[in-house]
Design a protein around this motif. Sequence first.
Motif, PDB file in Angstrom:
ATOM      1  N   TYR A  73      50.998  36.501  48.285  1.00  0.00           N
ATOM      2  CA  TYR A  73      50.949  37.001  47.309  1.00  0.00           C
ATOM      3  C   TYR A  73      51.757  37.438  46.771  1.00  0.00           C
ATOM      4  O   TYR A  73      51.930  38.566  45.961  1.00  0.00           O
ATOM      5  N   PRO A  74      52.818  36.619  46.269  1.00  0.00           N
ATOM      6  CA  PRO A  74      54.476  36.950  45.983  1.00  0.00           C
ATOM      7  C   PRO A  74      54.353  37.875  44.461  1.00  0.00           C
ATOM      8  O   PRO A  74      53.740  36.515  43.786  1.00  0.00           O
ATOM      9  N   GLY A  75      54.576  38.278  44.157  1.00  0.00           N
ATOM     10  CA  GLY A  75      54.952  38.593  42.340  1.00  0.00           C
ATOM     11  C   GLY A  75      54.373  40.010  42.850  1.00  0.00           C
ATOM     12  O   GLY A  75      53.021  40.469  41.390  1.00  0.00           O
ATOM     13  N   ALA A  76      53.344  40.150  43.747  1.00  0.00           N
ATOM     14  CA  ALA A  76      51.621  41.222  43.646  1.00  0.00           C
ATOM     15  C   ALA A  76      52.455  42.414  42.918  1.00  0.00           C
ATOM     16  O   ALA A  76      53.587  42.988  42.918  1.00  0.00           O
ATOM     17  N   VAL A  77      52.019  43.175  41.657  1.00  0.00           N
ATOM     18  CA  VAL A  77      52.343  44.418  41.036  1.00  0.00           C
ATOM     19  C   VAL A  77      50.963  45.338  42.086  1.00  0.00           C
ATOM     20  O   VAL A  77      49.910  45.763  42.201  1.00  0.00           O
ATOM     21  N   GLU A  78      52.369  47.007  42.132  1.00  0.00           N
ATOM     22  CA  GLU A  78      51.419  47.932  42.671  1.00  0.00           C
ATOM     23  C   GLU A  78      51.694  49.253  42.315  1.00  0.00           C
ATOM     24  O   GLU A  78      52.983  48.869  41.406  1.00  0.00           O
ATOM     25  N   ASP A  96      48.543  34.372  38.817  1.00  0.00           N
ATOM     26  CA  ASP A  96      48.254  33.335  39.225  1.00  0.00           C
ATOM     27  C   ASP A  96      48.016  32.546  38.092  1.00  0.00           C
ATOM     28  O   ASP A  96      46.415  33.028  37.490  1.00  0.00           O
ATOM     29  N   GLU A  97      47.972  30.936  38.347  1.00  0.00           N
ATOM     30  CA  GLU A  97      47.283  30.450  37.496  1.00  0.00           C
ATOM     31  C   GLU A  97      45.703  29.987  38.234  1.00  0.00           C
ATOM     32  O   GLU A  97      44.476  29.676  36.861  1.00  0.00           O
ATOM     33  N   ALA A  98      44.906  30.502  38.861  1.00  0.00           N
ATOM     34  CA  ALA A  98      43.860  31.504  39.180  1.00  0.00           C
ATOM     35  C   ALA A  98      42.885  32.028  38.240  1.00  0.00           C
ATOM     36  O   ALA A  98      42.085  32.187  38.921  1.00  0.00           O
ATOM     37  N   GLY A  99      43.611  33.538  38.647  1.00  0.00           N
ATOM     38  CA  GLY A  99      43.206  34.153  37.482  1.00  0.00           C
ATOM     39  C   GLY A  99      44.359  35.582  38.410  1.00  0.00           C
ATOM     40  O   GLY A  99      45.374  35.362  38.537  1.00  0.00           O
ATOM     41  N   VAL A 100      43.126  36.670  38.370  1.00  0.00           N
ATOM     42  CA  VAL A 100      43.637  38.027  39.035  1.00  0.00           C
ATOM     43  C   VAL A 100      42.844  38.533  39.884  1.00  0.00           C
ATOM     44  O   VAL A 100      41.996  38.278  40.669  1.00  0.00           O
ATOM     45  N   ARG A 101      43.973  38.906  40.569  1.00  0.00           N
ATOM     46  CA  ARG A 101      43.593  38.923  42.502  1.00  0.00           C
ATOM     47  C   ARG A 101      43.537  40.301  43.066  1.00  0.00           C
ATOM     48  O   ARG A 101      44.415  41.304  42.465  1.00  0.00           O
ATOM     49  N   VAL A 102      42.828  41.435  43.205  1.00  0.00           N
ATOM     50  CA  VAL A 102      42.316  41.951  43.086  1.00  0.00           C
ATOM     51  C   VAL A 102      42.847  42.346  45.091  1.00  0.00           C
ATOM     52  O   VAL A 102      41.889  42.309  45.551  1.00  0.00           O
ATOM     53  N   VAL A 103      44.025  42.761  45.542  1.00  0.00           N
ATOM     54  CA  VAL A 103      44.992  42.579  46.353  1.00  0.00           C
ATOM     55  C   VAL A 103      44.120  43.949  47.414  1.00  0.00           C
ATOM     56  O   VAL A 103      43.607  44.225  48.116  1.00  0.00           O
ATOM     57  N   ASP A 104      44.318  44.900  46.590  1.00  0.00           N
ATOM     58  CA  ASP A 104      44.055  46.136  47.353  1.00  0.00           C
ATOM     59  C   ASP A 104      43.397  47.699  46.131  1.00  0.00           C
ATOM     60  O   ASP A 104      44.523  47.628  44.955  1.00  0.00           O
ATOM     61  N   GLY A 132      39.568  35.153  28.872  1.00  0.00           N
ATOM     62  CA  GLY A 132      39.314  34.148  29.638  1.00  0.00           C
ATOM     63  C   GLY A 132      39.604  33.515  31.067  1.00  0.00           C
ATOM     64  O   GLY A 132      39.409  32.934  31.576  1.00  0.00           O
ATOM     65  N   CYS A 133      39.849  34.866  31.897  1.00  0.00           N
ATOM     66  CA  CYS A 133      40.427  34.528  33.552  1.00  0.00           C
ATOM     67  C   CYS A 133      39.485  35.285  34.470  1.00  0.00           C
ATOM     68  O   CYS A 133      39.127  35.893  34.361  1.00  0.00           O
ATOM     69  N   ALA A 134      39.628  34.191  35.798  1.00  0.00           N
ATOM     70  CA  ALA A 134      39.011  34.874  37.048  1.00  0.00           C
ATOM     71  C   ALA A 134      39.297  36.259  37.831  1.00  0.00           C
ATOM     72  O   ALA A 134      40.526  35.867  37.370  1.00  0.00           O
ATOM     73  N   THR A 135      38.863  36.956  38.070  1.00  0.00           N
ATOM     74  CA  THR A 135      38.562  37.589  39.009  1.00  0.00           C
ATOM     75  C   THR A 135      38.616  38.005  40.993  1.00  0.00           C
ATOM     76  O   THR A 135      37.647  36.825  40.804  1.00  0.00           O
ATOM     77  N   HIS A 136      39.478  38.039  41.481  1.00  0.00           N
ATOM     78  CA  HIS A 136      38.506  37.799  43.184  1.00  0.00           C
ATOM     79  C   HIS A 136      39.368  38.486  43.776  1.00  0.00           C
ATOM     80  O   HIS A 136      40.132  39.694  42.989  1.00  0.00           O
ATOM     81  N   LEU A 137      38.944  38.838  44.667  1.00  0.00           N
ATOM     82  CA  LEU A 137      39.138  39.553  46.017  1.00  0.00           C
ATOM     83  C   LEU A 137      38.455  39.640  47.520  1.00  0.00           C
ATOM     84  O   LEU A 137      37.418  38.509  47.265  1.00  0.00           O
ATOM     85  N   HIS A 138      38.722  39.948  47.907  1.00  0.00           N
ATOM     86  CA  HIS A 138      38.397  40.087  49.075  1.00  0.00           C
ATOM     87  C   HIS A 138      38.050  40.887  49.889  1.00  0.00           C
ATOM     88  O   HIS A 138      38.268  42.003  49.771  1.00  0.00           O
ATOM     89  N   GLN A 164      35.047  38.429  53.256  1.00  0.00           N
ATOM     90  CA  GLN A 164      34.321  37.364  52.177  1.00  0.00           C
ATOM     91  C   GLN A 164      35.022  37.051  51.510  1.00  0.00           C
ATOM     92  O   GLN A 164      35.349  38.500  50.211  1.00  0.00           O
ATOM     93  N   ALA A 165      35.355  35.968  50.590  1.00  0.00           N
ATOM     94  CA  ALA A 165      36.243  36.115  49.584  1.00  0.00           C
ATOM     95  C   ALA A 165      35.021  35.993  47.919  1.00  0.00           C
ATOM     96  O   ALA A 165      33.950  35.498  48.517  1.00  0.00           O
ATOM     97  N   MET A 166      35.673  36.874  47.641  1.00  0.00           N
ATOM     98  CA  MET A 166      34.825  37.240  45.985  1.00  0.00           C
ATOM     99  C   MET A 166      35.093  36.760  44.821  1.00  0.00           C
ATOM    100  O   MET A 166      36.713  36.992  44.683  1.00  0.00           O
ATOM    101  N   THR A 167      34.847  36.059  43.974  1.00  0.00           N
ATOM    102  CA  THR A 167      35.334  35.756  42.346  1.00  0.00           C
ATOM    103  C   THR A 167      33.839  35.919  41.444  1.00  0.00           C
ATOM    104  O   THR A 167      32.998  35.760  41.740  1.00  0.00           O
ATOM    105  N   ARG A 168      34.979  36.332  40.334  1.00  0.00           N
ATOM    106  CA  ARG A 168      33.567  36.707  39.481  1.00  0.00           C
ATOM    107  C   ARG A 168      34.934  36.238  38.288  1.00  0.00           C
ATOM    108  O   ARG A 168      35.557  35.949  37.506  1.00  0.00           O
TER     109      ARG A 168
END
Length: 181
Positions: A73-78, A96-104, A132-138, A164-168
């Motif tokens: 996740y290059p550029g992830a913000v802590e 990124d272009e796919a949306g926002v990811r909750v890395v942790d 209008g963006c998707a949210t992702h997490l594992h 498990q990969a999850m998307t909202r």
Amino acid sequence: MTPNCLIPPLLAALHQGDWPCTRATQADQAVLRDVFASTRQIELALLPPDPVQHEAFIGMQMLAQRRSVALHYPGAVELLIHHQGQPAGRWWLHEDEAGVRVVDITLLPTFQRQGGARTCLRTLLHLADTMGCATHLHVMIDNPVRHWYARLGFDIQGSTGLYQAMTRLPTVAMEYQHEQA
């Protein structure tokens, strides 16, 4: 989605509440280390009670996590989560272009079960819906928080090993899909 276009409004929205977040800096490393160490208590219990070994283990594991986040996740913000003026936890986000990811998202044990993660995540989801963006997490397959994520509208997209990969999807997109069914 343009990278980091959601982070500034998220920080502004959370600044008004009980769980403000700030970008983590070099000055925050000791507290971020404490947050990380709080997630490794089971492993630490298996080691001999040697503080030097514990410190080395935590340092090695934290470095491995940071390298993994930087690679995947290059550029992830802590972010550092605060509560009542005290550091309370850490939140890593990646856009990124796919949306926002909750890395942790991790709260120190003394701040858990007080609504901090709920406040942060609901604020993020509201902004993601607005933009209008998707949210992702594992999430680990055996982690009970999976059920809470499902109640928030996250759907399982697949499994890889222990996760498990999850998307909202944004609320507007979810309503459109429901109408088309």
